[in-house]
Design an enzyme around this catalytic site. Structure first.
Site, PDB file in Angstrom:
ATOM      1  N   LYS A 289       0.810  -1.229   0.000  1.00  0.00           N
ATOM      2  CA  LYS A 289       0.000   0.000   0.000  1.00  0.00           C
ATOM      3  C   LYS A 289       0.843   1.280   0.000  1.00  0.00           C
ATOM      4  O   LYS A 289       0.380   2.332  -0.431  1.00  0.00           O
ATOM      5  CB  LYS A 289      -0.951  -0.001   1.201  1.00  0.00           C
TER       6      LYS A 289
ATOM      7  N   LEU B 206      -8.461  -6.406  11.323  1.00  0.00           N
ATOM      8  CA  LEU B 206      -8.565  -6.215   9.874  1.00  0.00           C
ATOM      9  C   LEU B 206      -8.339  -7.525   9.131  1.00  0.00           C
ATOM     10  O   LEU B 206      -8.704  -7.666   7.964  1.00  0.00           O
ATOM     11  CB  LEU B 206      -7.572  -5.140   9.391  1.00  0.00           C
TER      12      LEU B 206
ATOM     13  N   GLY C 203     -12.511  -8.445   9.782  1.00  0.00           N
ATOM     14  CA  GLY C 203     -12.316  -7.446   8.732  1.00  0.00           C
ATOM     15  C   GLY C 203     -13.217  -7.574   7.510  1.00  0.00           C
ATOM     16  O   GLY C 203     -13.034  -6.843   6.533  1.00  0.00           O
TER      17      GLY C 203
ATOM     18  N   TYR D  52      -9.329 -11.083   8.022  1.00  0.00           N
ATOM     19  CA  TYR D  52     -10.654 -11.700   7.891  1.00  0.00           C
ATOM     20  C   TYR D  52     -10.582 -13.200   7.601  1.00  0.00           C
ATOM     21  O   TYR D  52     -11.601 -13.855   7.418  1.00  0.00           O
ATOM     22  CB  TYR D  52     -11.484 -10.989   6.811  1.00  0.00           C
TER      23      TYR D  52
ATOM     24  N   GLY E 265       1.663   0.160   9.287  1.00  0.00           N
ATOM     25  CA  GLY E 265       1.755   0.116   7.831  1.00  0.00           C
ATOM     26  C   GLY E 265       0.654   0.950   7.203  1.00  0.00           C
ATOM     27  O   GLY E 265       0.028   1.797   7.867  1.00  0.00           O
ATOM     28  N   GLY E 266       0.401   0.709   5.927  1.00  0.00           N
ATOM     29  CA  GLY E 266      -0.595   1.484   5.196  1.00  0.00           C
ATOM     30  C   GLY E 266      -1.986   1.374   5.809  1.00  0.00           C
ATOM     31  O   GLY E 266      -2.718   2.367   5.879  1.00  0.00           O
ATOM     32  N   SER E 267      -2.350   0.188   6.290  1.00  0.00           N
ATOM     33  CA  SER E 267      -3.698   0.008   6.858  1.00  0.00           C
ATOM     34  C   SER E 267      -3.835   0.805   8.153  1.00  0.00           C
ATOM     35  O   SER E 267      -4.870   1.438   8.395  1.00  0.00           O
ATOM     36  CB  SER E 267      -3.961  -1.467   7.151  1.00  0.00           C
TER      37      SER E 267
ATOM     38  N   LYS F 215       8.238   3.734  13.155  1.00  0.00           N
ATOM     39  CA  LYS F 215       7.110   3.863  12.220  1.00  0.00           C
ATOM     40  C   LYS F 215       5.852   4.339  12.946  1.00  0.00           C
ATOM     41  O   LYS F 215       5.063   5.128  12.413  1.00  0.00           O
ATOM     42  CB  LYS F 215       6.868   2.533  11.502  1.00  0.00           C
TER      43      LYS F 215
HETATM   44  P1  ATR Z   1      -0.505  -2.975   5.508  1.00  0.00           P
HETATM   45  O1  ATR Z   1      -0.307  -2.275   4.220  1.00  0.00           O
HETATM   46  O2  ATR Z   1      -1.681  -3.919   5.485  1.00  0.00           O
HETATM   47  O3  ATR Z   1      -0.589  -2.050   6.672  1.00  0.00           O
HETATM   48  P2  ATR Z   1       2.270  -3.471   5.982  1.00  0.00           P
HETATM   49  O4  ATR Z   1       2.558  -2.111   5.458  1.00  0.00           O
HETATM   50  O5  ATR Z   1       3.090  -4.606   5.520  1.00  0.00           O
HETATM   51  O6  ATR Z   1       0.790  -3.910   5.697  1.00  0.00           O
HETATM   52  O7  ATR Z   1       2.320  -3.362   7.579  1.00  0.00           O
HETATM   53  C1  ATR Z   1       2.261  -4.492   8.380  1.00  0.00           C
HETATM   54  C2  ATR Z   1       2.318  -4.095   9.864  1.00  0.00           C
HETATM   55  O8  ATR Z   1       2.254  -5.314  10.609  1.00  0.00           O
HETATM   56  C3  ATR Z   1       3.606  -3.399  10.268  1.00  0.00           C
HETATM   57  O9  ATR Z   1       3.293  -2.430  11.233  1.00  0.00           O
HETATM   58  C4  ATR Z   1       4.423  -4.536  10.899  1.00  0.00           C
HETATM   59  O10 ATR Z   1       5.328  -4.119  11.894  1.00  0.00           O
HETATM   60  P3  ATR Z   1       6.766  -3.481  11.504  1.00  0.00           P
HETATM   61  O11 ATR Z   1       6.487  -2.054  11.146  1.00  0.00           O
HETATM   62  O12 ATR Z   1       7.586  -3.624  12.723  1.00  0.00           O
HETATM   63  O13 ATR Z   1       7.290  -4.297  10.353  1.00  0.00           O
HETATM   64  C5  ATR Z   1       3.339  -5.364  11.540  1.00  0.00           C
HETATM   65  N1  ATR Z   1       3.749  -6.753  11.724  1.00  0.00           N
HETATM   66  C6  ATR Z   1       3.918  -7.690  10.770  1.00  0.00           C
HETATM   67  N2  ATR Z   1       4.315  -8.862  11.325  1.00  0.00           N
HETATM   68  C7  ATR Z   1       4.401  -8.648  12.663  1.00  0.00           C
HETATM   69  C8  ATR Z   1       4.743  -9.457  13.788  1.00  0.00           C
HETATM   70  N3  ATR Z   1       5.086 -10.734  13.633  1.00  0.00           N
HETATM   71  N4  ATR Z   1       4.689  -8.906  15.012  1.00  0.00           N
HETATM   72  C9  ATR Z   1       4.334  -7.611  15.175  1.00  0.00           C
HETATM   73  N5  ATR Z   1       4.002  -6.789  14.152  1.00  0.00           N
HETATM   74  C10 ATR Z   1       4.020  -7.292  12.918  1.00  0.00           C
END
Ligand code: ATR
Length: 277
Positions: A65, A222, A245, A224, A128-130, A155
């Protein structure tokens, strides 16, 4: 035939093809819906060749995203505000990005919460983007407090700093004591991470594990698939309201389908395509 589709990785769990195929059929459109499971390095060539390949637009999911933004020529206001896009449309030779996640999220919040957000403490897991779209929706609705908790603290901090607003704070996921006190007073907790996603790397993971929650807490995941994630099971165990979601997925899809085709697809048409029990 013109094509629309979904960009993401992995895409094994996605229900978007079912939703959009039903909408295409409902309106009798001459359009196909494809799955584009792409690595980050493949995005450039995808967008360069999109028009030649009869792509007219599509939706974007995890983890792209934010990655897609550099390939767009134009940005809807929603993308400028949120910093992430979940839809794109090719207009003549130019690619425009849109964000309908914040609309989908807002519409999926139960009315008893939505109407009282100014008195509600919110916790958002992920950055992240969501998460950006969720925070924007909560901010626009004047949520009392929003705490963003993320594994990578910088972030979370970046999002809270963007609002320069004392109602929005950030915490690091492994700051156990701070997370504990945020969760203890949270009325609404949202999981925007992929933890608990059936097809993700941590299908059994649960960010709420070992924390105490309010017994009237509302949790929105989110994710689902599965329908009841470990996060939502945890919310239910505390007697809270657990929401997956699916509704957000459909509402963001409705808004995106309208942008691409100018058709308002009824919610029930999209939902019935998911064959949920
Ligand atoms: P989206 O676009 O759906 O938001 P993304 O940009 O890939 O997806 O963001 C995923 C989020 O899930 C990030 O905040 C990520 O944390 P980091 O910023 O530290 O990478 C978080 N995330 C993914 N796997 C994780 C895990 N095992 N434990 C904690 N947070 C996790």
């Amino acid at each position: 035939m013109n094509k629309i589709g979904i960009i993401g990785n992995p895409l094994s769990h996605t229900l978007s093809p079912n939703i959009h195929d039903s909408a295409i059929k409902h309106f009798g459109l001459d359009l196909s819906f494809e799955k584009w499971e792409l690595e980050k390095k493949e995005l450039k060539s995808f967008f360069l060749n999109a028009k030649k390949n009869n792509v007219v637009g599509g939706c974007i999911t995890v983890p792209h995203k934010e990655n897609v933004l550099e390939y767009f020529d134009l940005y809807d206001d929603s993308v400028k505000r949120i910093g992430a896009a979940n839809w794109f449309k090719i207009e003549n030779d130019r690619i425009r990005g849109f964000n309908t996640d914040y609309i989908g999220f807002e519409k999926s919040i139960p009315e008893n919460i939505l109407n009282n957000l100014s008195e509600i403490n919110c916790v958002v897991f992920g950055s992240g983007g969501s998460a950006k779209a969720v925070v924007e929706a909560l901010f626009l609705k004047n949520a009392q407090n929003i705490c963003i908790i993320n594994r990578t603290f910088s972030k979370a901090e970046e999002i809270s700093n963007k609002y320069s607003n004392s109602r929005i704070s950030s915490q690091k996921l492994d700051s156990i004591d701070s997370v504990k006190s945020e969760l203890k007073t949270a009325d609404l907790i949202i999981n925007t991470t992929s933890v608990g996603m059936g097809s993700g790397p941590q299908p059994d993971g649960n960010l709420l594990k070992n924390y105490e929650l309010k017994n009237n807490v509302t949790g929105i995941d989110l994710v689902y698939s599965p329908k009841k994630t470990p996060f939502l099971k945890n919310i239910s165990e505390f007697g809270g309201q657990a929401i997956n979601g699916i509704d957000m997925l459909i509402y963001q899809a409705q808004a995106g389908f309208k942008i691409l085709t100018d058709n308002n697809c009824p919610f029930e048409i999209m939902k019935s395509a998911l064959k949920l029990d």
